[in-house]
Design an enzyme around this catalytic site. Structure first.
Site, short mmCIF file in Angstrom:
data_model
loop_
_atom_site.label_atom_id
_atom_site.label_comp_id
_atom_site.label_asym_id
_atom_site.label_seq_id
_atom_site.Cartn_x
_atom_site.Cartn_y
_atom_site.Cartn_z
CB SER A 28 33.96 38.58 45.89
OG SER A 28 34.81 39.80 46.01
CG ASP B 191 36.07 39.16 49.01
OD1 ASP B 191 35.35 38.14 48.84
OD2 ASP B 191 36.87 39.88 48.52
#
Length: 285
Positions: free
Chosen positions: A39, A161
């Site tokens: 991320s 993500d």
């Protein structure tokens, strides 16, 4: 370059802590051979390989609205995203805060970017060695938070993500990389994720009804994360890995306040300064 693995946790704007840590290391020409970023950690990771201290900080912290990457309600409805991902992963690297693609692709360091495959619900650890656009798409996918960002397709595979399936890939780093492993976390010691609420679980099931494996991964994320934290703390206790984490209350994952973000960045820089000799002792023993 030092033969060691570097694992970078995400956390959206909490990543400014990591950028402070890495800026301290880059100023001292300390580069580790294997990096895996999740991320916001993927954005820190690529800036580390491109040897651009201050770049992640500048992308995340700014006073004016000119380069604000938060959408208002109208644009959120239109774009189905809370964040202007085109701004972050296209305009930023190509115009506003130029990314040094040449240095990145010439680097002898290995960089893996963690994404979550929406079909399988599992983490994938992807690399890119020559295509600037694909590299930024990997970072974009890794940073695309569920519910507030759209799915990103790369090579016709839908991703979100990376933190959903593997928030802190220490086990992956140990199994595939060098013997030494350095972990940068963005939450204080002892933090554990709570189970998702029933309402959030319903949202996952509704929005991602075409991806049942992803839904299960999202709902069980807290279990996976908490297992990883227990694993990390056990390895840290026995001295087999080096862990650096904040000692102050972290900012929220979508923090906008300039002073709070800057303070958290400086906290990361100072913490690395305090632990620098301990880190070098770990890497050299």
């Amino acid at each position: 370059m030092i033969e060691a693995g570097l694992v970078l946790e995400g956390g959206a704007t909490r990543g400014v802590f990591t950028s402070g840590v890495l800026d301290y290391l880059m100023e001292r020409e300390i580069y580790l051979s294997h990096v895996v970023g999740v991320s916001a950690g993927s954005c820190n990771a690529v800036d580390y390989l491109s040897r651009q201290p201050g770049r992640t900080r500048d992308c995340m912290i700014h006073r004016g609205k000119e380069y604000d990457y938060y959408y208002g309600l109208k644009d959120f409805v239109k774009e189905r995203s809370l964040l202007d991902m085109d701004m972050i992963f296209d305009k930023y690297p190509n115009e506003v805060f130029p990314f040094d693609f040449d240095t990145y692709f010439k680097s002898d360091m290995q960089c893996e970017i963690v994404v979550t495959n929406c079909v399988t619900g599992k983490a994938e650890y992807l690399t890119e060695g020559s295509d600037p656009q694909r590299l930024m798409m990997l970072c974009r996918a890794s940073s695309s938070m569920p519910l507030v960002c759209p799915v990103v397709k790369i090579d016709d595979v839908p991703y979100l993500d990376g933190g959903l399936a593997d928030s802190v890939p220490v086990q992956h780093a140990i199994e595939t990389g060098p013997k030494k492993t350095v972990v940068i976390l963005t939450r204080p010691k002892g933090y554990r994720k709570k189970p998702v609420s029933k309402s959030t679980a319903r949202l996952y099931r509704t929005l991602y009804r075409n991806y049942p494996a992803l839904v299960e991964t999202c709902i069980k994320r807290n279990e996976k994360y908490n297992e990883e934290m227990a694993y990390i703390e056990a390895l840290e206790e026995e001295g087999s890995i080096f862990v650096l984490r904040p000692h102050m209350r972290p900012v929220s994952r979508l923090e906008k306040d300039f002073e709070k973000l800057l303070a958290f960045y400086h906290h990361g820089y100072r913490m690395m300064g305090l632990k620098y000799h301990s880190l070098m002792e770990y890497l050299e023993k």
